[in-house]
Design a protein around this motif. Structure first.
Motif, PDB file in Angstrom:
ATOM      1  N   ARG A  24       0.815  -1.210   0.000  1.00  0.00           N
ATOM      2  CA  ARG A  24       0.000   0.000   0.000  1.00  0.00           C
ATOM      3  C   ARG A  24       0.854   1.268   0.000  1.00  0.00           C
ATOM      4  O   ARG A  24       0.496   2.288  -0.612  1.00  0.00           O
ATOM      5  CB  ARG A  24      -0.918  -0.001   1.239  1.00  0.00           C
ATOM      6  N   MET A  27       1.852   1.884  -3.567  1.00  0.00           N
ATOM      7  CA  MET A  27       0.699   2.290  -4.365  1.00  0.00           C
ATOM      8  C   MET A  27       0.317   3.740  -4.091  1.00  0.00           C
ATOM      9  O   MET A  27       0.020   4.505  -5.018  1.00  0.00           O
ATOM     10  CB  MET A  27      -0.485   1.351  -4.072  1.00  0.00           C
ATOM     11  N   VAL A  32      -0.237   4.348  -8.438  1.00  0.00           N
ATOM     12  CA  VAL A  32      -0.486   3.340  -9.460  1.00  0.00           C
ATOM     13  C   VAL A  32      -1.096   2.111  -8.789  1.00  0.00           C
ATOM     14  O   VAL A  32      -1.162   2.014  -7.559  1.00  0.00           O
ATOM     15  CB  VAL A  32       0.812   2.944 -10.206  1.00  0.00           C
ATOM     16  N   SER A  33      -1.519   1.160  -9.615  1.00  0.00           N
ATOM     17  CA  SER A  33      -2.191  -0.028  -9.104  1.00  0.00           C
ATOM     18  C   SER A  33      -1.205  -1.053  -8.555  1.00  0.00           C
ATOM     19  O   SER A  33       0.007  -0.981  -8.816  1.00  0.00           O
ATOM     20  CB  SER A  33      -3.021  -0.677 -10.216  1.00  0.00           C
ATOM     21  N   ARG A  34      -1.751  -2.039  -7.834  1.00  0.00           N
ATOM     22  CA  ARG A  34      -0.936  -3.137  -7.316  1.00  0.00           C
ATOM     23  C   ARG A  34      -0.260  -3.892  -8.470  1.00  0.00           C
ATOM     24  O   ARG A  34       0.904  -4.283  -8.358  1.00  0.00           O
ATOM     25  CB  ARG A  34      -1.813  -4.080  -6.494  1.00  0.00           C
ATOM     26  N   ASN A  35      -0.988  -4.125  -9.559  1.00  0.00           N
ATOM     27  CA  ASN A  35      -0.414  -4.865 -10.689  1.00  0.00           C
ATOM     28  C   ASN A  35       0.790  -4.136 -11.287  1.00  0.00           C
ATOM     29  O   ASN A  35       1.771  -4.761 -11.678  1.00  0.00           O
ATOM     30  CB  ASN A  35      -1.475  -5.086 -11.763  1.00  0.00           C
ATOM     31  N   THR A  36       0.683  -2.807 -11.357  1.00  0.00           N
ATOM     32  CA  THR A  36       1.818  -2.026 -11.903  1.00  0.00           C
ATOM     33  C   THR A  36       3.040  -2.159 -11.003  1.00  0.00           C
ATOM     34  O   THR A  36       4.165  -2.356 -11.495  1.00  0.00           O
ATOM     35  CB  THR A  36       1.428  -0.543 -12.050  1.00  0.00           C
TER      36      THR A  36
END
Length: 319
Positions: A24, A27, A32-36
């Motif tokens: 977190r 992020m 940006v997102s967790r996937n990024t």
């Protein structure tokens, strides 16, 4: 934020953290997102060799404490710095083609790869940044390379030099001191052992270069500076007079923002711009005054004024 900037930031967070960092935090910091973030972790770990590990106890990631200190490899710069470096490389190529091509080729490839990761087009540099040399005289690499090497190594040279004022090439033994790039052309400032004095040699007039076993005669930086920077122009030498030049308000738009010499003085008088410049040899100064045409007038000394007037009268006979 581009990937390269995110990699920078992730690396900084890991280096400055005292314990594993929750996902977190990344992020929120990078927005940006967790996937990024996960893909960036994979790139850092798999491509750059970063020792990233997950700590279950803290539910966060860290650089493995028992791993060697990790630093981003090579020239790791942001996109602006990389573009500036490519522009500098283009500048070097325009100054002397081939000067750094061999040495910079691997670096150029790495820079282009990194810029590709950052989503920037490195090819735009060559299209959008152009260096336009004016009145350049080409210097053969077979002359430039050994002269540059001897200058850096303080080695003596024997050259065949065909001066523009002389008749045919003459052999000179010289001690190279400095390479100078002046008005799009290369010059060698060297101690000439035949003349027993400093001389300036235009590299395009050197016909042959031969290395010797001797060591270059040392000359102090102060003497070198005085020779090339004392008076106006590269062929100045120690100043013997000061030129007083008056420029029209039209020409002053440009001249008032230029530096003709480090020791120049100037002032405005009734809308005209007056410039005082120290000089020794007047030839180059006369040419620079004449390029302004009727927008420049030499007030003094009188011999300099007459020299300019003589050139104008000669021009009038032609035109």
């Amino acid at each position: 934020m581009s990937r390269i900037n995110r990699i920078y930031r992730i690396h900084d967070i890991f280096r400055n953290a005292s314990r594993p960092v929750p996902m977190r935090t990344f992020m929120d910091d990078l927005e940006v997102s967790r996937n990024t973030i996960t893909r960036d972790f994979e790139y850092l770990r798999d491509t750059l060799g970063a020792p990233i590990e997950y700590c279950r106890d803290w539910n966060g990631h860290q650089y493995a404490p028992d791993a060697p200190v990790f630093e981003l490899p090579g020239f790791w710069m942001n996109p602006s710095e990389l573009h500036a470096l490519l522009a500098c490389e283009q500048l070097l190529e325009s100054v002397q083609p081939g000067l750094m091509t061999y040495h910079l080729a691997p670096l150029r490839q790495r820079i282009r790869k990194v810029l590709g990761e950052a989503g920037h087009d490195a090819e735009q540099v060559s299209e959008r940044v152009r260096i336009q040399p004016v009145q350049r005289r080409d210097t053969d690499d077979r002359i430039f390379d050994p002269v540059a090497e001897a200058t850096l190594r303080s080695d003596r040279l024997v050259i065949d030099y065909n001066s523009r004022s002389g008749n045919g090439a003459r052999e000179r033994e010289i001690s190279p001191q400095r390479l100078l790039h002046y008005r799009s052309n290369w010059y060698l400032l060297a101690f000439c052992h035949q003349s027993d004095a400093l001389r300036l040699f235009s590299l395009d007039r050197i016909r042959k270069v031969q290395a010797t076993d001797g060591t270059a005669e040392p000359v102090s930086p102060e003497e070198l500076d005085a020779f090339t920077s004392g008076g106006f122009g590269i062929f100045g030498g120690t100043p013997t007079a000061t030129a007083h030049i008056r420029f029209t308000p039209h020409a002053a738009r440009w001249v008032a923002e230029e530096q003709w010499h480090p020791d120049q003085t100037s002032e405005w008088r009734e809308g005209w711009y007056h410039l005082w410049v120290p000089y020794s040899q007047p030839t180059e100064l006369v040419m620079d005054v004449l390029k302004f045409g009727a927008d420049a007038e030499v007030i003094g000394p009188m011999d300099l004024r007459e020299m300019v007037a003589g050139k104008v009268r000669a021009l009038a006979k032609i035109y």
